[in-house]
Write a protein that holds these residues in place. Structure first.
Motif, PDB file in Angstrom:
ATOM      1  N   ALA A  34       0.826  -1.219   0.000  1.00  0.00           N
ATOM      2  CA  ALA A  34       0.000   0.000   0.000  1.00  0.00           C
ATOM      3  C   ALA A  34       0.856   1.262   0.000  1.00  0.00           C
ATOM      4  CB  ALA A  34      -0.948  -0.016   1.198  1.00  0.00           C
ATOM      5  N   LEU A  35       2.061   1.190   0.592  1.00  0.00           N
ATOM      6  CA  LEU A  35       2.983   2.336   0.552  1.00  0.00           C
ATOM      7  C   LEU A  35       3.548   2.531  -0.857  1.00  0.00           C
ATOM      8  CD1 LEU A  35       5.395   1.830   3.632  1.00  0.00           C
ATOM      9  CD2 LEU A  35       3.714   3.653   3.347  1.00  0.00           C
ATOM     10  N   CYS A  36       3.696   1.412  -1.580  1.00  0.00           N
ATOM     11  CA  CYS A  36       4.391   1.434  -2.873  1.00  0.00           C
ATOM     12  C   CYS A  36       3.490   1.800  -4.045  1.00  0.00           C
ATOM     13  CB  CYS A  36       5.033   0.073  -3.129  1.00  0.00           C
ATOM     14  SG  CYS A  36       6.423  -0.237  -2.019  1.00  0.00           S
ATOM     15  N   ARG A  37       2.219   1.386  -3.988  1.00  0.00           N
ATOM     16  CA  ARG A  37       1.319   1.588  -5.139  1.00  0.00           C
ATOM     17  C   ARG A  37       1.211   3.063  -5.563  1.00  0.00           C
ATOM     18  NH1 ARG A  37       0.617  -2.527  -8.056  1.00  0.00           N
ATOM     19  NH2 ARG A  37       0.615  -4.458  -6.895  1.00  0.00           N
ATOM     20  N   PRO A  38       1.063   4.005  -4.602  1.00  0.00           N
ATOM     21  CA  PRO A  38       0.949   5.404  -5.024  1.00  0.00           C
ATOM     22  C   PRO A  38       2.211   5.922  -5.718  1.00  0.00           C
ATOM     23  CG  PRO A  38       0.275   5.152  -2.722  1.00  0.00           C
ATOM     24  CD  PRO A  38       0.864   3.853  -3.146  1.00  0.00           C
ATOM     25  N   VAL A  39       3.381   5.395  -5.336  1.00  0.00           N
ATOM     26  CA  VAL A  39       4.629   5.829  -5.977  1.00  0.00           C
ATOM     27  C   VAL A  39       4.622   5.374  -7.439  1.00  0.00           C
ATOM     28  CG1 VAL A  39       7.159   5.748  -5.907  1.00  0.00           C
ATOM     29  CG2 VAL A  39       5.855   5.632  -3.770  1.00  0.00           C
ATOM     30  N   ALA A  40       4.199   4.131  -7.661  1.00  0.00           N
ATOM     31  CA  ALA A  40       4.125   3.603  -9.030  1.00  0.00           C
ATOM     32  C   ALA A  40       3.139   4.430  -9.857  1.00  0.00           C
ATOM     33  CB  ALA A  40       3.685   2.138  -8.990  1.00  0.00           C
ATOM     34  N   GLU A  41       2.002   4.742  -9.239  1.00  0.00           N
ATOM     35  CA  GLU A  41       0.978   5.507  -9.950  1.00  0.00           C
ATOM     36  C   GLU A  41       1.497   6.895 -10.333  1.00  0.00           C
ATOM     37  OE1 GLU A  41      -3.508   6.372  -8.666  1.00  0.00           O
ATOM     38  OE2 GLU A  41      -2.790   4.315  -8.354  1.00  0.00           O
ATOM     39  N   ARG A  42       2.163   7.541  -9.371  1.00  0.00           N
ATOM     40  CA  ARG A  42       2.684   8.895  -9.613  1.00  0.00           C
ATOM     41  C   ARG A  42       3.708   8.903 -10.736  1.00  0.00           C
ATOM     42  NH1 ARG A  42       6.427  10.783  -6.365  1.00  0.00           N
ATOM     43  NH2 ARG A  42       5.723   9.513  -4.613  1.00  0.00           N
ATOM     44  N   HIS A  43       4.531   7.834 -10.797  1.00  0.00           N
ATOM     45  CA  HIS A  43       5.565   7.783 -11.846  1.00  0.00           C
ATOM     46  C   HIS A  43       5.066   7.126 -13.132  1.00  0.00           C
ATOM     47  CE1 HIS A  43       9.126   9.327  -9.765  1.00  0.00           C
ATOM     48  NE2 HIS A  43       8.601   8.804  -8.676  1.00  0.00           N
ATOM     49  N   GLY A  44       3.844   6.582 -13.083  1.00  0.00           N
ATOM     50  CA  GLY A  44       3.244   6.033 -14.307  1.00  0.00           C
ATOM     51  C   GLY A  44       3.799   4.686 -14.721  1.00  0.00           C
TER      52      GLY A  44
END
Ligand code: CA2
Length: 150
Positions: A34-44
């Motif tokens: 859950a910590l990692c998913r938003p980072v992936a989303e932000r970087h596409g």
């Protein structure tokens, strides 16, 4: 075309947050995802977040990641002696970040000298150790920047 980044966790990390919280904290592997998913989303990029207790499975997954956009790996117990895992990482064409939740160097001083002797680090682009589970999203930040710089 969407970019794919692999985040692979080695043996026993399925128990993260449930055992030895003084060493590894109380967040579970689900919390880490859950910590990692938003980072992936932000970087596409798309994120393949996995854990295995089996060395052959880890080798297969690293081979899958060979031509991905990046690999973040906590090899856990494989860190010290799993030469097939090391060989597979060497074949990766993408940036590879080795993550350890605990500071294996500090632990080598106080606990067991071999704890710092990762055989994986020679094949990694970089290593993060001792930043707790925050090491994972930080590694993904680096991968995101490396992708953008290509
Ligand atoms: O600090 C790390 O992330 C480690 O890779 C964890 C490994 C250890 O052998 C390395 O030296 C450092 C151990 C992972 C065992 O998984 C557990 C997770 C939580 C609770 C108990 C075991």
């Amino acid at each position: 075309m969407s970019k794919l980044v692999y985040l692979l966790n080695g043996p026993n990390l399925n128990l993260l947050g449930l055992r030895e919280p003084h060493l590894y904290g109380s967040k579970t592997l689900k919390d880490v995802e859950a910590l990692c998913r938003p980072v992936a989303e932000r970087h596409g990029f798309d994120l393949e977040f996995r854990q295995t207790n089996r060395e052959y499975e880890m080798v297969d997954w690293i081979q899958e990641a060979r031509q991905a956009a990046g690999l973040v790996i906590n090899p856990a117990g494989f860190t010290y002696n799993a030469v097939p895992v090391l060989d597979a990482i060497k074949m990766c064409e993408c940036p590879v970040v080795e993550v350890h939740i605990s500071n294996i160097h500090k632990r080598a001083e106080t606990e067991a000298h071999w704890r710092a002797d990762s055989i994986m680090s020679a094949a990694a682009t970089g290593v993060i150790a001792g930043l707790g589970v925050q090491g994972y999203p930080l590694a993904l930040e680096y991968i995101g920047q490396a992708i953008a710089a290509q």
